[in-house]
Each structure stands twice: as structure tokens, then as C-alpha cells.
Design a protein around this motif. Structure first.
Motif, PDB file in Angstrom:
ATOM      1  N   GLU A   1       0.855  -1.179   0.000  1.00 47.64           N
ATOM      2  CA  GLU A   1       0.000   0.000   0.000  1.00 47.64           C
ATOM      3  C   GLU A   1       0.890   1.228   0.000  1.00 47.64           C
ATOM      4  OE1 GLU A   1      -3.854   1.850   2.394  1.00 47.64           O
ATOM      5  OE2 GLU A   1      -2.639   0.262   3.323  1.00 47.64           O
ATOM      6  N   ILE A   2       0.593   2.174  -0.880  1.00 46.18           N
ATOM      7  CA  ILE A   2       1.393   3.384  -1.009  1.00 46.18           C
ATOM      8  C   ILE A   2       0.558   4.574  -0.540  1.00 46.18           C
ATOM      9  CG2 ILE A   2       2.626   4.898  -2.611  1.00 46.18           C
ATOM     10  CD1 ILE A   2       3.041   2.454  -4.401  1.00 46.18           C
ATOM     11  N   PHE A   3       1.098   5.348   0.397  1.00 44.35           N
ATOM     12  CA  PHE A   3       0.397   6.517   0.900  1.00 44.35           C
ATOM     13  C   PHE A   3       0.856   7.758   0.147  1.00 44.35           C
ATOM     14  CE2 PHE A   3       0.047   3.469   4.320  1.00 44.35           C
ATOM     15  CZ  PHE A   3      -1.266   3.647   4.753  1.00 44.35           C
ATOM     16  N   VAL A   4      -0.086   8.673  -0.102  1.00 43.16           N
ATOM     17  CA  VAL A   4       0.215   9.908  -0.818  1.00 43.16           C
ATOM     18  C   VAL A   4      -0.119  11.102   0.067  1.00 43.16           C
ATOM     19  CG1 VAL A   4      -0.153   8.875  -3.085  1.00 43.16           C
ATOM     20  CG2 VAL A   4      -2.075   9.941  -1.906  1.00 43.16           C
ATOM     21  N   ASP A   5       0.434  12.272  -0.308  1.00 43.67           N
ATOM     22  CA  ASP A   5       0.288  13.464   0.532  1.00 43.67           C
ATOM     23  C   ASP A   5      -1.027  14.202   0.332  1.00 43.67           C
ATOM     24  OD1 ASP A   5       2.824  13.084   1.604  1.00 43.67           O
ATOM     25  OD2 ASP A   5       3.781  14.191  -0.043  1.00 43.67           O
TER      26      ASP A   5
ATOM     27  N   VAL B   1      -2.479  10.745 -11.258  1.00 45.00           N
ATOM     28  CA  VAL B   1      -1.418  10.568 -10.267  1.00 45.00           C
ATOM     29  C   VAL B   1      -0.282  11.513 -10.633  1.00 45.00           C
ATOM     30  CG1 VAL B   1       0.189   8.957  -9.185  1.00 45.00           C
ATOM     31  CG2 VAL B   1      -2.052   8.147  -9.990  1.00 45.00           C
ATOM     32  N   THR B   2       0.005  12.467  -9.748  1.00 44.55           N
ATOM     33  CA  THR B   2       1.088  13.418  -9.987  1.00 44.55           C
ATOM     34  C   THR B   2       2.347  12.915  -9.293  1.00 44.55           C
ATOM     35  OG1 THR B   2      -0.488  15.256 -10.072  1.00 44.55           O
ATOM     36  CG2 THR B   2       1.829  15.817  -9.749  1.00 44.55           C
TER      37      THR B   2
ATOM     38  N   THR C   1       0.354  10.606 -14.470  1.00 43.80           N
ATOM     39  CA  THR C   1      -0.213   9.415 -15.094  1.00 43.80           C
ATOM     40  C   THR C   1      -1.725   9.496 -14.954  1.00 43.80           C
ATOM     41  OG1 THR C   1       1.715   8.113 -14.437  1.00 43.80           O
ATOM     42  CG2 THR C   1      -0.249   6.893 -15.079  1.00 43.80           C
ATOM     43  N   PHE C   2      -2.458   9.236 -16.047  1.00 48.82           N
ATOM     44  CA  PHE C   2      -3.914   9.289 -16.028  1.00 48.82           C
ATOM     45  C   PHE C   2      -4.475   7.887 -16.256  1.00 48.82           C
ATOM     46  CE2 PHE C   2      -2.671  13.561 -17.013  1.00 48.82           C
ATOM     47  CZ  PHE C   2      -3.623  14.368 -16.400  1.00 48.82           C
ATOM     48  N   LEU C   3      -5.396   7.474 -15.401  1.00 47.42           N
ATOM     49  CA  LEU C   3      -6.116   6.216 -15.556  1.00 47.42           C
ATOM     50  C   LEU C   3      -7.587   6.577 -15.755  1.00 47.42           C
ATOM     51  CD1 LEU C   3      -4.462   4.358 -12.542  1.00 47.42           C
ATOM     52  CD2 LEU C   3      -3.725   4.311 -14.932  1.00 47.42           C
ATOM     53  N   THR C   4      -8.138   6.318 -16.926  1.00 42.84           N
ATOM     54  CA  THR C   4      -9.460   6.822 -17.284  1.00 42.84           C
ATOM     55  C   THR C   4     -10.386   5.702 -17.731  1.00 42.84           C
ATOM     56  OG1 THR C   4      -8.459   8.906 -17.999  1.00 42.84           O
ATOM     57  CG2 THR C   4     -10.713   8.482 -18.726  1.00 42.84           C
TER      58      THR C   4
ATOM     59  N   ASP D   1      -0.693  23.041  -9.514  1.00 44.14           N
ATOM     60  CA  ASP D   1      -1.334  21.964 -10.266  1.00 44.14           C
ATOM     61  C   ASP D   1      -1.634  22.475 -11.666  1.00 44.14           C
ATOM     62  OD1 ASP D   1      -2.924  19.981 -11.315  1.00 44.14           O
ATOM     63  OD2 ASP D   1      -4.546  20.199  -9.873  1.00 44.14           O
ATOM     64  N   THR D   2      -1.058  21.847 -12.692  1.00 41.68           N
ATOM     65  CA  THR D   2      -1.249  22.329 -14.062  1.00 41.68           C
ATOM     66  C   THR D   2      -2.395  21.648 -14.800  1.00 41.68           C
ATOM     67  OG1 THR D   2       0.333  20.714 -14.929  1.00 41.68           O
ATOM     68  CG2 THR D   2       1.204  22.870 -14.285  1.00 41.68           C
ATOM     69  N   ILE D   3      -3.088  20.707 -14.162  1.00 43.51           N
ATOM     70  CA  ILE D   3      -4.156  19.990 -14.854  1.00 43.51           C
ATOM     71  C   ILE D   3      -5.232  20.966 -15.329  1.00 43.51           C
ATOM     72  CG2 ILE D   3      -6.015  18.292 -14.590  1.00 43.51           C
ATOM     73  CD1 ILE D   3      -4.209  16.791 -12.639  1.00 43.51           C
ATOM     74  N   GLY D   4      -5.560  20.902 -16.611  1.00 37.32           N
ATOM     75  CA  GLY D   4      -6.606  21.755 -17.166  1.00 37.32           C
ATOM     76  C   GLY D   4      -6.182  23.176 -17.465  1.00 37.32           C
ATOM     77  N   ALA D   5      -4.883  23.471 -17.412  1.00 35.35           N
ATOM     78  CA  ALA D   5      -4.423  24.846 -17.636  1.00 35.35           C
ATOM     79  C   ALA D   5      -4.846  25.370 -19.005  1.00 35.35           C
ATOM     80  CB  ALA D   5      -2.902  24.910 -17.501  1.00 35.35           C
TER      81      ALA D   5
END
Length: 288
Positions: free
Chosen positions: A17-21, A84-85, A92-95, A243-247
Motif C-alpha cells: 500500500e502506497i500513501f500519498v500526501d 497521479v502526480t 499518469t492518467f487512468l481513465t 497543479d497544471t491539470i486543465g491549464a
């Protein structure tokens, strides 16, 4: 939506299991990002789209003003994209496929019939995620033009890559668009030109007389080629990026709003860059 494809190798141990901030549930998709930005700056607009038949569809409906959104319910589950940044800012995008491929041009036209689009812009964005809508683009454009709208295109990145089929489809769209909005990676793959200005001019040559070609260059700002062929630039301010998503989608909102307000191309480009810069440097995201 993102402007390029990144093949990333992530090595982990099975069963760990990987924890993210940080995590955030947010509206996504090209049209949704642009509509949220227009809503954030208080510019009149209408979002014409579909949502899925589930809790995520409810979430989407609740995010937009009822006066500005025309949303149809699909029978499919809502399309969901997990972004996932990574520490180096790559993503990485999982769609999931979800509802987006099922939205049809006939449904869009029916909703547009309830809206006064004369002298406005019809922005067609994220084309490659909406296959059935793509099939009816010609009729949709004809309908909008007949009612006095101008056509703006931001096709996005084709999941299958820039094959001859996707290039041919995009070039046909450009030949019918009053304004093209692409990023520099898309422009290079579409035209075969690595130089941003040459790529922009190659796109401009495919457009109708008087068309405007815009190439978004991330932290280096944006270039625009007007109907006379003159080149315009807008530099991006230096900001601490959250966060640059959707810029690029937010840029579209700022640019089109400024154009609707009668500003010349150079100023409209600047307002688009400023709005996008504000959005990517704030968390929670702000637009002013």
C-alpha cells in the motif's frame, strides 16, 4: 485532459500500500474545466454536455450553475479519470470509458436549440473522447453557423496517437474553425513542425479566411496568428505551480471571454494566460 502522452514505468512490490500526501475530487474534462473557469469569473456561458447515471453524475450536476449548464443523463456510468502526480511533476492518467463516448450530436443540437448562440462562440473541446459526437461534428457546425455562432476548436490529444486518421479528422475540423486552440505538443504532431511559430502558421493556412490560430506554450506563454497573418505573443508570469491539470482549458475560458468582451487578440491572449496562471498557482483553485 492533457496535452501529451507520457509512458511512465512505476515499479512497486505486489500487495503493498502506497500513501500519498494529497487527494482531491474535482470536476474534469476539457469542457468542464472551461465552464468552471467561466463560472469563476462570472462570464455568461452555457455548458452543453452529458453526465453518467450515478453518484458522480450527481456530483457533476451540482458543480455547475443551473442557469449555465444543459446536461443530459446517460445510461452509462460517469467517465472517471484518476490523475497521479509524480514528484517530478509528470502525471499518469487512468481513465474509464464511461458516458463520454455515448453523447450524440443530435442531443447537443437539441440542447443548443434552447440557447441564443447568435454572435457567440461554440467551443468544441475534447473531440477524441466523444466518438459519437465526432461523427456528427459537420452537422453540429452547420447548425451553429446557421444560427450565427463562431466556431472554436480545441480537439485535445487522440488516445490512439496522431495517426493519419486522426490527423485527417483534425485537419478537416481546422478547415471549418474560426479559432483553433492547441498546445505546442499537439501542434507539432499535427503539422510535423517543431518550431512553434511555423506550426502555428501551418495550422493557420488550413483555416478559413480570417481564422485565428493559437498555440499554447505552457510557462512560455502563448502565440496567436490573426486573420491577417500577423503574429501576437503573450508571456506567462512566473508563478509557483500548484497543479497544471486543465491549464489549457482555463486559458480557453479567459481568451474567449475577453474576445466576447471586444478586446483585440493581443489583449485576449494576455487575459487567457493570466487566468490560467492564477488557476495553476492556487490550491484550492481560484480564478481571480
Amino acid at each position: 485532459m492533457h496535452g501529451g502522452r507520457h509512458d511512465l514505468l512505476v515499479t512497486t512490490k505486489v500487495g503493498t500500500e502506497i500513501f500519498v500526501d494529497h487527494d482531491e475530487l474535482r470536476i474534469g474534462g476539457s469542457a468542464g474545466n472551461t465552464a468552471l473557469a467561466l463560472q469563476g469569473i462570472g462570464h455568461p456561458h452555457r455548458l452543453v454536455a452529458s453526465v453518467g447515471a450515478d453518484a458522480f453524475g450527481d456530483f457533476l450536476e451540482g458543480a455547475f450553475s443551473k442557469d449555465s449548464a444543459r446536461l443530459i443523463r446517460s445510461e452509462a456510468a460517469t467517465t472517471v479519470s484518476v490523475s497521479v502526480t509524480h514528484p517530478d511533476s509528470e502525471r499518469t492518467f487512468l481513465t474509464t470509458r464511461g458516458h463520454l463516448p455515448l453523447f450524440r450530436a443530435e442531443e447537443a443540437v437539441a440542447m443548443l436549440a434552447e440557447i441564443n448562440i447568435a454572435e457567440g462562440w461554440l467551443l468544441l473541446s475534447g473531440a477524441f473522447q466523444t466518438e459519437r459526437l465526432m461523427e456528427g461534428y459537420d452537422g453540429l457546425i452547420d447548425y451553429a453557423r446557421a444560427r450565427g455562432a463562431r466556431i472554436a476548436i480545441d480537439p485535445g490529444w487522440p488516445p490512439e496517437g496522431w495517426t493519419e486518421r486522426t490527423r485527417a479528422f483534425t485537419r478537416r475540423l481546422l478547415s471549418r474553425s474560426d479559432c483553433v486552440l492547441v498546445n505546442e505538443t499537439e501542434a507539432a504532431h499535427l503539422t510535423g513542425e517543431e518550431d512553434v511559430e511555423r506550426a502555428g502558421r501551418a495550422i493557420h493556412m488550413l483555416q478559413p479566411v480570417g481564422g485565428i490560430a493559437i498555440v499554447k506554450c505552457g510557462p512560455r506563454g502563448v502565440i496567436g496568428i490573426d486573420g491577417t497573418g500577423a503574429l501576437h505573443r503573450a508571456e506567462a508570469p512566473k508563478v509557483k505551480v500548484a497543479d497544471t491539470i486543465g491549464a489549457g482549458d482555463v486559458f480557453n475560458a479567459g481568451y474567449l471571454a475577453a474576445t466576447c468582451n471586444g478586446l483585440p487578440l493581443s489583449e485576449s491572449l494576455g487575459q487567457g494566460v493570466q487566468l490560467a496562471s492564477t488557476a495553476i498557482s492556487t490550491n484550492p483553485r481560484r480564478y481571480n
